[in-house]
Design an enzyme around this catalytic site. Structure first.
Site, PDB file in Angstrom:
ATOM      1  N   TRP A  37      19.592  11.328 129.683  1.00 11.76           N
ATOM      2  CA  TRP A  37      20.656  11.429 130.681  1.00 11.76           C
ATOM      3  C   TRP A  37      20.758  12.856 131.236  1.00 11.76           C
ATOM      4  O   TRP A  37      21.421  13.082 132.237  1.00 11.76           O
ATOM      5  CB  TRP A  37      21.995  10.978 130.114  1.00 11.76           C
ATOM      6  CG  TRP A  37      22.350  11.576 128.795  1.00 11.76           C
ATOM      7  CD1 TRP A  37      23.023  12.742 128.577  1.00 11.76           C
ATOM      8  CD2 TRP A  37      22.035  11.045 127.499  1.00 11.76           C
ATOM      9  NE1 TRP A  37      23.159  12.965 127.234  1.00 11.76           N
ATOM     10  CE2 TRP A  37      22.567  11.944 126.547  1.00 11.76           C
ATOM     11  CE3 TRP A  37      21.359   9.900 127.052  1.00 11.76           C
ATOM     12  CZ2 TRP A  37      22.440  11.740 125.176  1.00 11.76           C
ATOM     13  CZ3 TRP A  37      21.245   9.693 125.686  1.00 11.76           C
ATOM     14  CH2 TRP A  37      21.777  10.592 124.768  1.00 11.76           C
ATOM     15  N   GLU A  50      27.811   8.445 127.939  1.00 13.40           N
ATOM     16  CA  GLU A  50      29.088   8.886 127.369  1.00 13.40           C
ATOM     17  C   GLU A  50      29.782   7.758 126.597  1.00 13.40           C
ATOM     18  O   GLU A  50      30.391   7.994 125.563  1.00 13.40           O
ATOM     19  CB  GLU A  50      30.015   9.419 128.472  1.00 13.40           C
ATOM     20  CG  GLU A  50      29.588  10.767 129.010  1.00 13.40           C
ATOM     21  CD  GLU A  50      29.553  11.846 127.930  1.00 13.40           C
ATOM     22  OE1 GLU A  50      30.309  11.763 126.952  1.00 13.40           O
ATOM     23  OE2 GLU A  50      28.735  12.772 128.060  1.00 13.40           O
ATOM     24  N   THR A  56      28.781   6.929 118.347  1.00 13.17           N
ATOM     25  CA  THR A  56      27.410   6.852 117.852  1.00 13.17           C
ATOM     26  C   THR A  56      26.737   8.211 118.008  1.00 13.17           C
ATOM     27  O   THR A  56      26.914   8.869 119.030  1.00 13.17           O
ATOM     28  CB  THR A  56      26.633   5.791 118.668  1.00 13.17           C
ATOM     29  OG1 THR A  56      27.409   4.585 118.707  1.00 13.17           O
ATOM     30  CG2 THR A  56      25.282   5.480 118.050  1.00 13.17           C
ATOM     31  N   LEU A  93      24.877  -1.534 117.903  1.00 12.95           N
ATOM     32  CA  LEU A  93      25.587  -0.265 118.152  1.00 12.95           C
ATOM     33  C   LEU A  93      27.021  -0.276 117.621  1.00 12.95           C
ATOM     34  O   LEU A  93      27.612   0.777 117.428  1.00 12.95           O
ATOM     35  CB  LEU A  93      25.643   0.009 119.663  1.00 12.95           C
ATOM     36  CG  LEU A  93      24.521   0.865 120.242  1.00 12.95           C
ATOM     37  CD1 LEU A  93      24.609   0.887 121.752  1.00 12.95           C
ATOM     38  CD2 LEU A  93      24.596   2.290 119.703  1.00 12.95           C
ATOM     39  N   TYR A 133      38.767  11.883 128.290  1.00 12.59           N
ATOM     40  CA  TYR A 133      37.522  12.579 127.948  1.00 12.59           C
ATOM     41  C   TYR A 133      36.356  12.082 128.810  1.00 12.59           C
ATOM     42  O   TYR A 133      35.621  12.869 129.410  1.00 12.59           O
ATOM     43  CB  TYR A 133      37.184  12.404 126.451  1.00 12.59           C
ATOM     44  CG  TYR A 133      35.755  12.790 126.205  1.00 12.59           C
ATOM     45  CD1 TYR A 133      35.393  14.124 126.103  1.00 12.59           C
ATOM     46  CD2 TYR A 133      34.737  11.823 126.189  1.00 12.59           C
ATOM     47  CE1 TYR A 133      34.071  14.495 125.969  1.00 12.59           C
ATOM     48  CE2 TYR A 133      33.419  12.185 126.055  1.00 12.59           C
ATOM     49  CZ  TYR A 133      33.092  13.527 125.940  1.00 12.59           C
ATOM     50  OH  TYR A 133      31.784  13.891 125.831  1.00 12.59           O
ATOM     51  N   ASP A 151      36.219  16.993 123.092  1.00 11.09           N
ATOM     52  CA  ASP A 151      35.850  15.996 122.073  1.00 11.09           C
ATOM     53  C   ASP A 151      35.967  16.674 120.707  1.00 11.09           C
ATOM     54  O   ASP A 151      36.458  17.806 120.615  1.00 11.09           O
ATOM     55  CB  ASP A 151      34.446  15.427 122.339  1.00 11.09           C
ATOM     56  CG  ASP A 151      33.355  16.466 122.112  1.00 11.09           C
ATOM     57  OD1 ASP A 151      33.698  17.665 121.933  1.00 11.09           O
ATOM     58  OD2 ASP A 151      32.173  16.088 122.098  1.00 11.09           O
ATOM     59  N   CYS A 208      26.459  30.504 111.857  1.00 12.47           N
ATOM     60  CA  CYS A 208      27.004  31.653 112.601  1.00 12.47           C
ATOM     61  C   CYS A 208      25.940  32.702 112.914  1.00 12.47           C
ATOM     62  O   CYS A 208      26.010  33.369 113.948  1.00 12.47           O
ATOM     63  CB  CYS A 208      28.140  32.294 111.815  1.00 12.47           C
ATOM     64  SG  CYS A 208      29.484  31.141 111.510  1.00 12.47           S
ATOM     65  N   CYS A 217      34.089  35.422 118.009  1.00 17.97           N
ATOM     66  CA  CYS A 217      34.661  34.390 117.144  1.00 17.97           C
ATOM     67  C   CYS A 217      35.546  34.988 116.047  1.00 17.97           C
ATOM     68  O   CYS A 217      35.075  35.742 115.189  1.00 17.97           O
ATOM     69  CB  CYS A 217      33.531  33.571 116.523  1.00 17.97           C
ATOM     70  SG  CYS A 217      34.148  32.313 115.403  1.00 17.97           S
TER      71      CYS A 217
HETATM   72 FE1  SF4 Z   1      30.273  30.438 113.556  1.00 17.27          FE
HETATM   73 FE2  SF4 Z   1      32.251  30.939 115.238  1.00 17.27          FE
HETATM   74 FE3  SF4 Z   1      29.861  30.390 116.219  1.00 17.27          FE
HETATM   75 FE4  SF4 Z   1      31.292  28.473 115.053  1.00 17.27          FE
HETATM   76  S1  SF4 Z   1      31.803  29.565 116.923  1.00 17.27           S
HETATM   77  S2  SF4 Z   1      29.135  28.910 114.671  1.00 17.27           S
HETATM   78  S3  SF4 Z   1      32.342  29.603 113.414  1.00 17.27           S
HETATM   79  S4  SF4 Z   1      30.417  32.137 114.976  1.00 17.27           S
END
Ligand code: SF4
Length: 362
Positions: A37, A50, A56, A93, A133, A151, A208, A217
């Site tokens: 898609w 979607e 799924t 499904l 959504y 989501d 991370c 983050c």
């Molecule tokens: Fe890690 Fe933050 Fe990236 Fe998520 S958004 S993977 S918690 S660094």
């Protein structure tokens, strides 16, 4: 947004938002999965994808997607198909209400919009099976409109980016997602947001070290990246109790298209009622049997079945009735079917479990 006197989320300034978009889109360009898609994102193909992906995983949906598109390549083909044909293409499904809604929506699109998916968010949400959504995903991915999507992946990602593990008000998450989506490249951006949640910011053990936005983050900076932001849980909601009647005579099962519990998928069901107030299940089953068969019939408790449908938990009290003769039911919404045929037309696995429970106790 204030909760407990402390801001739940820090609103990002324009510079931080721009930086986030740039890093995320660069990562997406290098790492996105090649999906059917994505290579040809027509509104029809995006819509089908979607809906399939609602319950799924991508890898599980792929073969079904190709097969479904092969069988129904456009809205007109889907609208012209019978419910049985669409359910057959969907077989395996699960959550069959999705397939039924797809076909009904296709009919409406042909009838009211000349076979073209509407481009308006509000109009899309008036079609069966399309909520906030899915409408946002179609508008942004297929029509490149700057509409937000939230989501499970986006919810988790936003929660961790802001370092809050408390349950965020749903409306606030949508506002956050709306602030993030750029006026241009909305299609790539929203897919990138969901892709990062699916591939990197995983529910358990987020990656991370390879995350493109780790410098922004808060959860990562505070060592909270392995925690999951609180979400509304279907499991936390109260279960709805039902009474389900398995009426069997001469190796035939009584099925009906007269539905009193609308959200159970499939055209055919076993006689079913929601348990109201504090009425005892046995009394409710007797009333249901009399209403169905037109006369008093002895019922016996056959057990309980637990089942979940998307956001709703169900507890079905199963009762068996075995009338000494097969009643002739004039109503065309009732049929006596041999067991294999009954199992085939009863799309919800709730009823398969109820029949097994009833026979196990015989
Ligand atoms: Fe890690 Fe933050 Fe990236 Fe998520 S958004 S993977 S918690 S660094």
């Amino acid at each position: 947004m204030e909760m407990s006197g402390r801001p739940l989320y820090q609103i990002w300034n324009k510079e931080k938002t721009r930086k986030f978009r740039r890093m995320l889109l660069g990562w997406y360009h290098r790492n996105k999965r090649e999906l059917p898609w994505r290579s040809n994102p027509t509104p029809y193909r995006v819509w089908i994808a979607e809906i399939m992906l609602q319950q799924t995983r991508v890898q599980a949906a792929l073969p079904f997607y190709q097969r479904f598109l092969g069988r129904f390549p456009n809205v007109e083909a889907l609208a012209a198909a019978s419910q049985e044909e669409v359910l057959a293409a969907w077989a395996g499904l699960g959550y069959y209400a999705r397939a039924q809604n797809l076909r009904r929506a296709a009919e409406q699109i042909v009838r009211e919009f000349g076979g073209k998916l509407p481009q308006s968010l509000e109009t899309l949400q008036r079609l069966p099976g399309i909520g906030r959504y899915t409408a946002g995903a179609i508008c942004s991915i297929a029509f490149n409109q700057p509409r937000p999507v939230v989501d499970g992946n986006v919810r988790r990602l936003i929660g961790r980016l802001h370092g809050t593990m408390r349950r965020a008000p749903e409306e606030f998450l949508w506002e956050q997602a709306a602030d993030l989506v750029p006026a241009r490249r909305a299609s790539d951006f929203n897919q990138a947001l969901m892709e990062l949640g699916a591939l990197v910011c995983l529910p358990a053990k987020p990656q991370c070290s390879s995350c493109p936005v780790r410098n922004l983050c808060v959860a990562c900076a505070r060592g909270m990246e392995n925690r999951r932001p609180a979400v509304r849980s279907a499991k936390a909601s109260k279960a709805l109790e039902l009474v389900v009647l398995v009426v069997e005579h001469a190796c035939r099962i009584l099925v009906t298209s007269r539905k009193s519990v609308g959200f159970i998928p499939g055209k055919w069901c076993l006689p079913t009622r929601a348990l109201e107030g504090d009425r005892a299940p046995a009394r409710a089953a007797e009333l249901l049997a009399r209403e169905t068969l037109g006369r008093q019939v002895t019922v016996r408790a056959a057990g309980q079945v637990r089942h979940s449908i998307t956001w709703r938990r169900l507890i079905a009290h199963v009762f068996a009735a075995d009338p000494c003769e097969m009643p002739v039911l004039g109503d065309v919404r009732y049929r006596w079917l041999k067991l294999p045929e009954a199992k085939r037309v009863l799309t919800s696995s709730l009823y398969g479990k109820a029949i097994s429970e009833s026979f196990r106790r015989d």
